[in-house]
Motif scaffolding. Structure first.
Motif, PDB file in Angstrom:
ATOM      1  N   PRO A  84      43.294  25.524  27.907  1.00 50.87           N
ATOM      2  CA  PRO A  84      43.625  25.938  29.276  1.00 50.87           C
ATOM      3  C   PRO A  84      43.206  24.869  30.276  1.00 50.87           C
ATOM      4  O   PRO A  84      42.426  23.962  29.953  1.00 50.87           O
ATOM      5  CB  PRO A  84      42.820  27.226  29.449  1.00 50.87           C
ATOM      6  N   LEU A  88      38.671  30.500  31.532  1.00 46.32           N
ATOM      7  CA  LEU A  88      39.539  31.666  31.510  1.00 46.32           C
ATOM      8  C   LEU A  88      38.843  32.887  32.095  1.00 46.32           C
ATOM      9  O   LEU A  88      37.641  33.074  31.930  1.00 46.32           O
ATOM     10  CB  LEU A  88      39.973  31.974  30.074  1.00 46.32           C
ATOM     11  N   GLU A 106      44.461  32.838  33.589  1.00 44.08           N
ATOM     12  CA  GLU A 106      43.903  31.944  34.597  1.00 44.08           C
ATOM     13  C   GLU A 106      44.519  32.266  35.943  1.00 44.08           C
ATOM     14  O   GLU A 106      45.742  32.353  36.057  1.00 44.08           O
ATOM     15  CB  GLU A 106      44.214  30.482  34.251  1.00 44.08           C
TER      16      GLU A 106
END
Length: 447
Positions: A84, A88, A106
């Motif tokens: 990511p 998160l 997110e």
């Protein structure tokens, strides 16, 4: 044709929910999820288990999947999508058909970070395997939710109707079926039931439908569905997209029919089906889908799509005294990218509305044609045409009234590049602006 209003877009709706509130993981269908809020540092683990099968999603320096089945464990991590952009807020593990997916949230948006097809390793559609499904988590997590999988987007919206074609309403809500998009395309989606308040333009999730077939075991997420109230019985006509694989030898799609007195407009249900034989006499047909049923007096009319090949397709109309003895009435086989056929009573006569995709012939692109029952074009809807092939669903705002909504969808994707095309779309609502001197449209049946 006269009497139809001009439509303008008034709302876009995008209900996203990985877990259906109040549902359970075990026992219904291979469409389940577990999600957890991240509450600290350190690895987070999510699990879906049944018997000796273990599906594991992990979040540490990225997101990954592990599958244990038949005494063998394999590990799967996307080279491009696993990491990511930042910390998160939450993580999730979903099972949709035969696909396990790990996602991260997110800034309020879910993105798929890993996916694996379990086909050939785990029979996720088996009733015994489904009955044993359990969900679990480990690591620094806050609130945990587990239950049936919801949706990343909606497409194929169709009014739930009485047999005469009028909208089925429950209090302030008109009911619709939709294809609930999973993290992929055909075989990750399923049928859902929704309530739409046509005054406030609010969608509410009411239930999910899954299907058994006559020719193979298991529970399938078939979709592109029309739900019809016929007296005390619900008729559920559905396209068999739940395991479609274009690359498979002899790949085809058909339509099934379920009949039940159970209230299928609420909760999660698995329905037994039989084939609905939709005629293609004289046509070259690789498959049929998108059924829409109305009863006109003593005659059933059924609109559907037939494909010359995947994906070149056109509307067809059949009729008969009952749904088991249908014969072909007309086919618009000069069209090549027209689907979503919907029977509507306009100005006192039945017509077939459809949607011309952008891959159609010249003059048959990005529009909503209005056809007579010989499937000759007699007009078009004056309405915005968005991306994808939105179905033309007309809903009177008030029963018996002239103000109309056109409820459709578009191709807006959700969930990141790993998923791709299948999550379309936003639900797009347009309102019909009728001139003061326009004649009554008479949308619907004779109720």
């Amino acid at each position: 044709m006269t009497g139809l209003p001009r439509f303008e877009t008034v709302a876009r709706l995008r209900p996203v929910d990985l877990v259906v509130p109040g549902s359970e993981v075990a026992g219904v269908a291979p469409y389940v999820a577990v999600q957890a809020e991240v509450a600290g540092t350190g690895p987070v683990t999510l699990e879906l288990t049944s018997g000796d099968t273990r599906l594991v999603g992990t979040y540490d320096d990225g997101l990954a999947l592990a599958v244990t089945a038949g005494g063998r464990t394999t590990r799967h991590r996307s080279r491009r999508a696993a990491r990511p952009e930042g910390p998160l807020e939450a993580v999730a593990l979903t099972l949709t058909g035969t696909h396990a997916t790990v996602l991260g949230r997110e800034r309020g948006v879910w993105t798929a970070r890993g996916r694996v097809d379990l086909g050939g390793r785990v029979d996720t559609r088996d009733d015994t395997w489904l009955a044993g499904l359990r969900a679990g988590t480990d690591g620094p997590v806050g609130e945990v939710r587990a239950g049936g999988f919801g949706q990343l987007g909606l497409r194929d919206l169709r009014l739930v109707t009485h047999a005469d074609g009028t909208a089925y309403r429950d209090g302030a809500e008109a009911l619709l079926t939709a294809t609930s998009a999973g993290p992929g395309f055909f075989d990750t989606a399923h049928t859902s039931v929704w309530g739409l308040d046509p005054e406030r333009l609010v969608l509410r999730h009411r239930g999910d439908l899954f299907f058994r077939r006559h020719d193979r075991p298991g529970v399938f997420g078939d979709h592109a569905t029309h739900l019809v109230r016929d007296g005390d019985t619900w008729l559920v006509a559905t396209s068999t997209w739940g395991d479609f694989d274009r690359a498979a030898r002899g790949a085809t799609v058909g339509v099934t029919l379920a009949e039940t007195t159970t209230d299928v407009t609420r909760g999660r249900h698995v329905l037994d089906t039989r084939p609905l034989a939709l005629p293609t006499t004289g046509l070259r047909s690789a498959g049929v889908w998108d059924p829409h049923l109305v009863r006109d007096g003593d005659t059933w009319l059924v609109a559907y799509v037939s494909a010359r090949r995947f994906f070149v397709f056109h509307p067809v109309l059949a009729g008969g005294p009952d749904l088991d003895t249908l014969t072909l009435r007309a086919a618009a086989d000069r069209r090549r990218a027209t689907e979503g056929p919907t029977l509507a009573r306009l100005g006192g006569r039945w017509h077939l509305l459809a949607s011309d995709g952008r891959e159609g012939r010249s003059g048959q692109r990005a529009r909503y044609p209005v056809l007579d029952l010989d499937l000759r074009e007699v007009g078009t809807l004056d309405a915005p045409y968005h991306s994808n092939i939105p179905w033309p669903t007309l809903l009177p705002v008030r029963e018996g009234g002239d103000e109309l909504l056109l409820v459709g969808f578009d191709g807006t994707r959700y969930g990141g590049p790993l998923i791709g095309y299948g999550t379309h779309g936003d639900v797009v609502v347009a309102r019909g602006l009728l001139p003061d001197d326009a004649p009554t449209t008479g949308v619907g049946g004779a109720r």
